[in-house]
Design an enzyme around this catalytic site. Sequence first.
Site, mmCIF file in Angstrom:
data_model
loop_
_atom_site.group_PDB
_atom_site.id
_atom_site.type_symbol
_atom_site.label_atom_id
_atom_site.label_comp_id
_atom_site.label_asym_id
_atom_site.label_seq_id
_atom_site.Cartn_x
_atom_site.Cartn_y
_atom_site.Cartn_z
ATOM 1 N N TRP A 11 1.145 -1.502 -0.097
ATOM 2 C CA TRP A 11 0.098 -0.213 -0.050
ATOM 3 C C TRP A 11 0.558 1.173 -0.361
ATOM 4 C CZ3 TRP A 11 -0.652 4.296 3.651
ATOM 5 C CH2 TRP A 11 -0.773 4.825 3.371
ATOM 6 N N HIS A 12 2.151 1.567 1.002
ATOM 7 C CA HIS A 12 2.821 2.618 0.697
ATOM 8 C C HIS A 12 3.523 3.302 -0.922
ATOM 9 C CE1 HIS A 12 1.937 1.691 5.336
ATOM 10 N NE2 HIS A 12 2.790 2.958 5.364
ATOM 11 N N GLY A 13 3.737 1.903 -1.413
ATOM 12 C CA GLY A 13 4.384 2.373 -2.540
ATOM 13 C C GLY A 13 4.759 0.858 -3.660
#
Lengths: 299, 522
Positions: free
Chosen positions: B369-371
């Site tokens: 989700w973060h990257g």
Amino acid sequence: MKHIFWIIGLIALFFIGDRVGGYVLEQIVLKSKFRYSRLYKGEAKADILLVGNSRGLSFYQPYMEEMTGKSTFNVSYSAMPMTLAEVFVNDYFDKYGKPEQMLIDVTICDRDNPQLIAGFNAYSAFSPRVDSIVTATEKTVGYGGKFSHLFRYNGEIFQRSVFYLNKLDNNWLLDREIAQRLKDDLINVDTPSVKLVPRMVESLQRTVQYAESQGVDVKLVVSPYYKPFAEKLTNLDAMIAQVEKATNKKVYDYSRSMERSDDFGDYQHINIKGSRTYISLMQKDGIIPDKNQKIGYSD
Amino acid sequence: MVFNSLEFLAFIVVFFLLYFNLKGRFRLWLCLIASYFFYGMWDWRFLGLIAVSTVIDYQLGLKLENENNDVKRKNYLIISMMMNLGFLAVFKYFNFFADSFAVMVEGLGMVPSWNTLKIILPVGISFYTFQSMSYSIDVYKRAIPVERDFIKFATFIAFFPQLVAGPIVRASEFLPQFDREIKWNWDRFISGTGQILWGFFKKVAVADSLSLVVDNAFFDPMVHSSMQLAIGVIFYYFQIYCDFSGYSDIAIGLARIMGYDFPDNFRTPYFSKDFSEFWTRWHITLSSWLRDYLYISLGGNRGGGFGSVFFILVFMAIPIALTRSWIIIGACAALIIGTWLYMKQGDKNRKTAYNYMNLMNTMLLGGLWHGASWVFVFWGFLHGGYLVVQRLIGPYFGAFMRFLRIPKFGQAGINIAIVYFFTCLAWVFFRAPDFTIAMEVINGIASFENFNWANVTNKFGIASGFMLIGMLLFVEITDLKVNYAGLLQRSPAFRVVSFATILWIIAFFGTFGANAFIYFQF
């Protein structure tokens, strides 16, 4: 209504505290023995003026003074752009008149550095030239420093002036040997290059012309690089040729002149031990004088 | 337009002047228009994306509410999920998966014949899609009533204070607040301003000052001494904490002045005594979102099924395909066989194994989700691993410390240090642009070469960094006893002095230049 009072009180307290704090910090900067503080409080008179970025710190003052018998003043600073050095050189000439000699490491023309220039806002109270270059380079910083005096002292330059409050900064050079893993990793370093910034070369040209018009013996040099690294620098000769063409002066190239790895702190900087070797080399070539030798204007 | 810019200052002054002079639907319209203007200032082309997402989720919400056929309702939910995840897949992950696939294909001796598209990541897409998805899921579960007012719904999705970097606010928390009668309130203004100033202190003074040291360490780790790299990693923990929690503080403070209450997003995470506690203190709105909509959906600690096994196998297959390393193949095979044998020994073991898989899946997907990068996935893998290992050996470690008769505060200190150390280790992968740099940083620290203060550069930046961290810790620790928020309300003298002090500190230590917040990229 009571809320208006505390908001007015907050604004008043902020500005009073800001101005009082700013005044105290200004006095600290002025009291410091940091080179730029000495420059502006009249304690920087020297025979040889040294100019460069972090590589200009290779003109290690204690050895330089010991080996030449001349007093020196070094305006070099890590990643300093030539335009900022030009400001300090001009302020030096205004305050002290001409030195006998000026030594410039021309790799100072390899970058602009707005962030560093902004950091020198701490000296804008002492020099209209510094104030102008800061405002011209970073408007927000320039005008911010006028709005909040505390903001002027926000940065590394002020912190350094505090660090050198009671001690001289003329022995500022790496005191370590290049790490083994750095030497081992050189094989993985992509072809490095020294790219000159045209604006910086123009600034160098102006500085050289001005100093020579005042009768100063100006010498341009390239300080040593860790030799295996220097051999990877593909455009070093072209860079030197470019500076020579712009300034119409010879550049003395010491980039590949030192072999021993224990003379270096990293790829681009000699250490204290190496500086003695470097100064000897320059003396041998007649760039800087031997002890008691008079500096002549020659090229 | 970032919060720490003069443009935002002008924007928010005009906004508040209008906001408190309008009423009812005019005020709602103002919020919506201001939010779209705020988002459009980043890149107006992505306004269409957020508008399409809003319209479709609004319509699907109405259909979910009005429809009683379970199959149709499930289909509507699937459409909503596919649209939101589809936007994420295209705009955030397309290039990442295309590049990874190309590496796999090249490894098989074939030459991929396509070029990766030049897709720009819309700022904050992960935040507003998660917010939108939670609405659809909650309406599907009939956990919340549908929002029939389109303007309210659109404002909920695009609300500018928290649009680009959270906190992720659930519909159940936010939508009912639009029905409140909101008037200018000095108490809210005081506490909101206090939180905004504290957020600016964290962002402009602490995070951006520390970033100078951190960026330097991670730019070319090979040239730095061991101590320099260690300080860079320690600082990164506080940088990312202050950067992200600073944004949350500003967002929560702005909303509070406007009359809305947002949930806390951080609670002094560096004092966590175990990794489960860390996730109740760090990015709380995301971890609770992942818990409620992913971990529990996979089975949580009650068991698992196809989803638990499927995701874990996918995450195992990818590094095998990318690296074709026999070590990884062997480790994965051993793990699969070991888990299978363990699960065969009874229901309790099966439940435990599923629980571990669910934890790992949640953290791996949380990392992703973060990257769109494998270093984020690896960061998730490490945190998943920490949670699993903690459950396996935590009780024995606690018993061991009691056996050694270590006093309670000593045990707490040791636990905090362990969590801090391993969290820092994971942050190395989070911060590094790739595994090579991450390993250079770790190897550089572990080499202990030149591990002394003399070989540290930018000593002043580091000294002021430690000073700022000290100020941060002092306030956050004493706040547990003093309750500064209450004191701000009660004492005008304390208010004036503390606000002025924060402003002086920001002026003296702040790093200006409208540096973007780290979490904008997510």
